[in-house]
Write an enzyme that holds these catalytic residues in place. Structure first.
Site, PDB file in Angstrom:
ATOM      1  N   GLU A  35       4.043  63.917  47.908  1.00  0.00           N
ATOM      2  CA  GLU A  35       5.431  64.302  47.573  1.00  0.00           C
ATOM      3  C   GLU A  35       5.963  63.531  46.368  1.00  0.00           C
ATOM      4  O   GLU A  35       6.800  64.042  45.618  1.00  0.00           O
ATOM      5  CB  GLU A  35       6.362  64.128  48.776  1.00  0.00           C
ATOM      6  CG  GLU A  35       6.573  62.696  49.204  1.00  0.00           C
ATOM      7  CD  GLU A  35       7.648  62.539  50.277  1.00  0.00           C
ATOM      8  OE1 GLU A  35       8.554  63.372  50.382  1.00  0.00           O
ATOM      9  OE2 GLU A  35       7.563  61.550  51.030  1.00  0.00           O
ATOM     10  N   ARG A  75      19.349  55.202  58.898  1.00  0.00           N
ATOM     11  CA  ARG A  75      19.463  54.366  57.697  1.00  0.00           C
ATOM     12  C   ARG A  75      20.956  54.062  57.576  1.00  0.00           C
ATOM     13  O   ARG A  75      21.736  54.968  57.314  1.00  0.00           O
ATOM     14  CB  ARG A  75      18.935  55.106  56.470  1.00  0.00           C
ATOM     15  CG  ARG A  75      17.440  55.416  56.551  1.00  0.00           C
ATOM     16  CD  ARG A  75      16.925  56.074  55.279  1.00  0.00           C
ATOM     17  NE  ARG A  75      15.476  56.240  55.321  1.00  0.00           N
ATOM     18  CZ  ARG A  75      14.837  57.349  55.691  1.00  0.00           C
ATOM     19  NH1 ARG A  75      15.529  58.414  56.025  1.00  0.00           N
ATOM     20  NH2 ARG A  75      13.528  57.397  55.708  1.00  0.00           N
ATOM     21  N   GLY A  80      10.476  49.871  57.658  1.00  0.00           N
ATOM     22  CA  GLY A  80       9.867  49.606  56.351  1.00  0.00           C
ATOM     23  C   GLY A  80      10.601  48.509  55.595  1.00  0.00           C
ATOM     24  O   GLY A  80      11.322  47.695  56.192  1.00  0.00           O
ATOM     25  N   ILE A 105       4.935  55.983  58.352  1.00  0.00           N
ATOM     26  CA  ILE A 105       3.735  56.802  58.147  1.00  0.00           C
ATOM     27  C   ILE A 105       3.190  56.653  56.724  1.00  0.00           C
ATOM     28  O   ILE A 105       2.082  57.073  56.434  1.00  0.00           O
ATOM     29  CB  ILE A 105       3.988  58.303  58.440  1.00  0.00           C
ATOM     30  CG1 ILE A 105       4.984  58.896  57.445  1.00  0.00           C
ATOM     31  CG2 ILE A 105       4.417  58.515  59.878  1.00  0.00           C
ATOM     32  CD1 ILE A 105       4.943  60.418  57.385  1.00  0.00           C
ATOM     33  N   ASP A 106       3.992  56.058  55.820  1.00  0.00           N
ATOM     34  CA  ASP A 106       3.602  56.013  54.407  1.00  0.00           C
ATOM     35  C   ASP A 106       2.541  54.949  54.093  1.00  0.00           C
ATOM     36  O   ASP A 106       1.910  55.013  53.038  1.00  0.00           O
ATOM     37  CB  ASP A 106       4.835  55.741  53.524  1.00  0.00           C
ATOM     38  CG  ASP A 106       5.931  56.775  53.725  1.00  0.00           C
ATOM     39  OD1 ASP A 106       5.604  57.900  54.123  1.00  0.00           O
ATOM     40  OD2 ASP A 106       7.098  56.440  53.481  1.00  0.00           O
TER      41      ASP A 106
HETATM   42  O1  F6P Z   1       9.255  56.911  54.968  1.00  0.00           O
HETATM   43  C1  F6P Z   1       8.849  57.956  55.794  1.00  0.00           C
HETATM   44  C2  F6P Z   1       9.214  59.278  55.200  1.00  0.00           C
HETATM   45  O2  F6P Z   1       8.773  60.294  56.077  1.00  0.00           O
HETATM   46  C3  F6P Z   1       8.704  59.536  53.779  1.00  0.00           C
HETATM   47  O3  F6P Z   1       7.348  59.917  53.767  1.00  0.00           O
HETATM   48  C4  F6P Z   1       9.642  60.610  53.300  1.00  0.00           C
HETATM   49  O4  F6P Z   1       9.768  60.570  51.902  1.00  0.00           O
HETATM   50  C5  F6P Z   1      10.939  60.217  53.963  1.00  0.00           C
HETATM   51  O5  F6P Z   1      10.618  59.393  55.066  1.00  0.00           O
HETATM   52  C6  F6P Z   1      11.752  61.386  54.467  1.00  0.00           C
HETATM   53  O6  F6P Z   1      12.948  60.895  54.969  1.00  0.00           O
HETATM   54  P1  F6P Z   1      13.975  61.750  55.833  1.00  0.00           P
HETATM   55  O7  F6P Z   1      13.481  61.733  57.253  1.00  0.00           O
HETATM   56  O8  F6P Z   1      15.252  61.014  55.685  1.00  0.00           O
HETATM   57  O9  F6P Z   1      13.992  63.141  55.291  1.00  0.00           O
END
Ligand code: F6P
Length: 327
Positions: free
Chosen positions: A227, A76, A106, A130-131
């Site tokens: 979550e 990111r 996304g 995956i969301d």
């Molecule tokens: O968007 C995918 C995801 O796995 C979400 O389900 C989760 O909230 C987030 O990314 C976790 O992000 P990171 O890998 O930065 O901890």
């Protein structure tokens, strides 16, 4: 077919998802078919800023379909959120001669692609998360695999919960959405499912279903918490307080993002990668490839970003009926 682009980049951005590799392979192979040069950009938009790229020929993407993760790495990018970062990425595109970019990820990825398109670079997005929380597409790459991974883990948990007559509270991913939790809850026959899209009456939606299951003879219980709902530890503490059950919390976490993609994710990713590349070759830009009613379609990125996706109400009704939540 005369292609509108000569050399394109492909990148993965945001949280990775099983099937991203299959999409990369499909982009690269469709490029070979069309006589376009395909360049893999590593580490998301950071790779565009820093010129972190390698040519992907036919053989470089061999055997990728069955591999989880992303061979291009994902990130990111904070720098790309600034106008200076975007300008650096545009300069890299000019330097490398990239006249198009396919981005797999996304909503954040699509916003980044749109920023590039403002500077004259042709862009196409592919939904990979995956969301399953991309409003314009009924399906996102990685969702099926993540659901199956979570169900497999929960099946294992059920065994040990049964032996010890415990109540399991399992937190599943999904960011702010409950699609994954609802689907997984239905698949594993949960006692209760909590998702952020629906208000929770703890007594009616969690404690009563546990009591009814107990009266029916059940001695172990499975509570699925998305979550986005909040702390699964707090949920477990409230259950323990109300029922005196021995509770255990399992946060499935990033295990849900790994593993070999399912057949559905491989095929969807392959089809989306092909469609995205064909769109660029036809001179299209600022589009996102989506699945709607079993058909691959494409929408304007800004239009797609404005769409809203609610929870699948039919599935929610079935879930509540079957497990007797809120009766
Ligand atoms: O968007 C995918 C995801 O796995 C979400 O389900 C989760 O909230 C987030 O990314 C976790 O992000 P990171 O890998 O930065 O901890």
């Amino acid at each position: 077919m005369e292609s509108a682009v000569r050399r394109i980049g492909v990148l993965t951005s945001g949280g990775d998802a099983p099937g991203m590799n299959a999409a990369i392979r499909a982009v690269a192979r469709t490029c070979v078919h069309l006589g376009i040069e395909c360049v893999g950009v590593r580490r998301g938009f950071n790779g565009l800023i820093n010129g972190d790229a390698q040519v992907l020929n036919y053989y470089r993407v061999s055997g990728l379909t069955r591999l989880g993760g992303t061979m291009l790495y994902s990130a990111r990018s904070e720098e790309f959120r600034t106008e200076a970062g975007i300008q650096r990425a545009v300069n890299t595109c000019k330097l490398l001669g990239l006249d198009g970019v396919v981005g797999i990820g996304g909503d954040g990825t699509f916003r980044g692609l749109h920023d590039l398109s403002r500077h004259g670079i042709a862009v196409i997005g592919i939904p990979g998360t995956i969301d399953n929380d991309i409003a314009s597409s009924s399906y996102t790459i990685g969702y099926d695999t993540a659901c199956n991974t979570a169900v497999e883990c929960i099946d294992r948990l059920q065994d040990t919960m049964q032996s010890h007559e415990r109540c399991s509270v399992v937190e599943v991913m999904g960011h702010r959405a409950g699609h994954l939790a609802l689907y997984v809850g239905l698949a594993c026959g949960a006692t209760a499912v909590l998702i952020p899209e629906k208000p929770v009456n703890f007594e009616e939606d969690v404690i009563e279903p546990i009591r009814r299951a107990r009266l029916a003879g059940r001695t172990h219980f499975m509570i699925i918490v998305a979550e986005g709902v909040g702390s699964s530890y707090e949920v477990a503490a409230k259950i323990k307080e109300a029922t005196a059950l021995d509770t255990r919390v399992t946060v499935l976490g990033h295990i849900q993002r790994g593993g070999a993609p399912s057949a559905r994710d491989r095929v969807t990713a392959t089809h989306m990668g092909y469609t995205a590349t064909m769109l660029l070759a036809k001179g299209q830009t600022d589009r996102v490839v989506c699945l709607q009613n079993d058909e691959y379609v494409d929408y304007d990125i800004n239009g797609a970003l404005e769409m809203k996706k609610g929870i699948d109400e039919d599935k929610y009704t079935v879930m509540r009926t079957i497990i007797g939540q809120g009766r």
